[in-house]
Scaffold this active site. Structure first.
Site, PDB file in Angstrom:
ATOM      1  N   ARG A 238       0.873  -1.229   0.019  1.00 17.20           N
ATOM      2  CA  ARG A 238      -0.001  -0.046  -0.052  1.00 17.20           C
ATOM      3  C   ARG A 238       1.006   1.192   0.012  1.00 17.20           C
ATOM      4  O   ARG A 238       2.055   1.440   0.499  1.00 17.20           O
ATOM      5  CB  ARG A 238      -1.077  -0.001   1.251  1.00 17.20           C
ATOM      6  CG  ARG A 238      -2.225  -0.651   1.192  1.00 17.20           C
ATOM      7  CD  ARG A 238      -2.937  -0.310   0.021  1.00 17.20           C
ATOM      8  NE  ARG A 238      -4.146  -1.240  -0.041  1.00 17.20           N
ATOM      9  CZ  ARG A 238      -4.533  -2.160  -1.038  1.00 17.20           C
ATOM     10  NH1 ARG A 238      -3.368  -2.623  -1.621  1.00 17.20           N
ATOM     11  NH2 ARG A 238      -5.475  -3.119  -0.850  1.00 17.20           N
ATOM     12  N   GLU A 267      -3.556   7.881  -5.472  1.00 15.01           N
ATOM     13  CA  GLU A 267      -3.791   7.082  -6.923  1.00 15.01           C
ATOM     14  C   GLU A 267      -4.903   7.593  -7.679  1.00 15.01           C
ATOM     15  O   GLU A 267      -5.885   7.955  -7.058  1.00 15.01           O
ATOM     16  CB  GLU A 267      -3.919   5.676  -6.493  1.00 15.01           C
ATOM     17  CG  GLU A 267      -2.560   4.874  -5.718  1.00 15.01           C
ATOM     18  CD  GLU A 267      -2.735   3.575  -5.717  1.00 15.01           C
ATOM     19  OE1 GLU A 267      -3.973   3.092  -6.055  1.00 15.01           O
ATOM     20  OE2 GLU A 267      -1.819   3.174  -5.238  1.00 15.01           O
ATOM     21  N   HIS A 286      -0.641   0.282  -9.828  1.00 15.09           N
ATOM     22  CA  HIS A 286      -1.277  -0.488  -8.604  1.00 15.09           C
ATOM     23  C   HIS A 286      -1.725  -1.867  -9.657  1.00 15.09           C
ATOM     24  O   HIS A 286      -3.047  -2.058  -9.515  1.00 15.09           O
ATOM     25  CB  HIS A 286      -2.211   0.071  -8.078  1.00 15.09           C
ATOM     26  CG  HIS A 286      -2.633  -0.472  -6.899  1.00 15.09           C
ATOM     27  ND1 HIS A 286      -3.098   0.241  -5.688  1.00 15.09           N
ATOM     28  CD2 HIS A 286      -2.876  -1.697  -6.544  1.00 15.09           C
ATOM     29  CE1 HIS A 286      -3.566  -0.647  -4.762  1.00 15.09           C
ATOM     30  NE2 HIS A 286      -3.367  -1.777  -4.987  1.00 15.09           N
TER      31      HIS A 286
END
Length: 311
Positions: A238, A267, A286
């Site tokens: 994360r 993000e 991601h």
């Protein structure tokens, strides 16, 4: 006969798994719903099931809007975007896709490890234009014999360890939730290490921890400075766990030999000049846990578990 429930899916899901749900229940599938907050709140009010990925924040206004929801399905494993205790207080079951994307993440980690240690895969343009940087690229490092330090030894960390062993790496692991005599270390043959020892000894450090208060800022400038000179850092867990500016500084100084970062504080990642043209840095949006196969496994696992919970 099972009563038809209303299922709202806010982000992308394998359409065959969506069809499996729609065969038995009323499904609203809109992968762009996450980006339309007013409509998301409105649709959530009548949802019996909410299925999300990591961008949908199941907390505050959205959680309050879940007036009849019984289940939140998470297409992935991290739960930092879901107020789990808040869901439990409302009688909502939270179901993650535990283990379904472990292989995808592990392959990303191993590929990044080999690429960054070897350092031989950035010369395409130079070679194609007639240059021959053979001497400059002849000091790459082999993966075999190097020490891989795994921080967080759940299903993903264990999958990474098995792959790394196959490459001849020495593997050590730290997990704040496990003691040195935990059965998993005996079962996997992986050596338990303290956090500080792991950081100082590992040639490659890979992070597989949730974002909680004890992991927030875990890899700050001081911890990065404590890593071996030339070591590689990989974060697929994360954002907020690694200080990206400290990573960039350590890469430019040569203290870090490479870094692969797949997750970010914000993000999408806003444009950041300090990260552009940074040596030996791999950035990805991601996607370490998102492959065709992993999406299939995650989607069908959640579809099956949601149907089971509704029955």
């Amino acid at each position: 006969m099972t009563t038809r429930a209303r299922i709202v899916i806010t982000e992308f899901m394998d359409e065959r798994a969506v069809a499996q749900l729609a065969a038995m229940h009323d499904v609203l599938y809109d992968p762009l719903l996450v980006d339309d907050a007013p409509r998301l709140i409105k649709e959530a009010a009548s949802a019996d099931v909410l299925i999300v990925r990591n961008r949908t924040q199941v907390r505050n206004d959205l959680l309050s809007a879940l007036g009849q929801c019984r289940v939140v399905g998470r297409l992935g494993v991290g739960l930092d975007n879901i107020d789990v205790s808040g869901c439990e207080a409302k009688g909502i079951q939270v179901i993650p896709a535990t283990g379904a994307n472990a292989l995808s993440v592990a392959e990303y980690v191993i590929a990044s490890t080999m690429l960054l240690l070897r350092g031989a895969y950035t010369a395409t343009q130079a070679v194609a234009s007639g240059q021959w940087p053979r001497a400059a690229l002849s000091n790459g490092r082999e993966t075999a014999g190097k020490t891989l330090g795994i921080i967080g030894f759940g299903s993903i960390g264990q999958t990474v360890a098995r792959m790394a062993h196959g490459l001849g790496m020495k593997v050590i692991a730290f997990d704040a939730m496990l003691t040195a005599d935990a059965a998993v270390f005996r079962q996997t043959g992986i050596a338990f290490s303290s956090l500080d020892t792991l950081i100082s000894q590992a040639d490659v450090v890979t992070l597989h921890v949730p974002l909680v208060e004890t992991t927030r800022g875990l890899f700050n400038a001081a911890r990065i400075a404590a890593m071996k000179k030339g070591a590689v850092l990989i974060n697929t867990s994360r954002g907020h766990i690694v200080d990206l500016q400290a990573v960039a500084t350590a890469l430019r100084s040569g203290h870090l030999g490479g870094a692969a970062i797949d997750v970010f504080d914000t993000e999408p990642l806003p444009a950041d000049v300090s990260l552009q043209n940074c040596p030996n840095l791999l950035l990805s949006p991601h996607i370490s846990g998102v492959t065709f196969e992993a999406n299939e496994r995650v989607s069908f696992m959640i579809a099956d578990k949601v149907l089971e919970s509704l029955n």
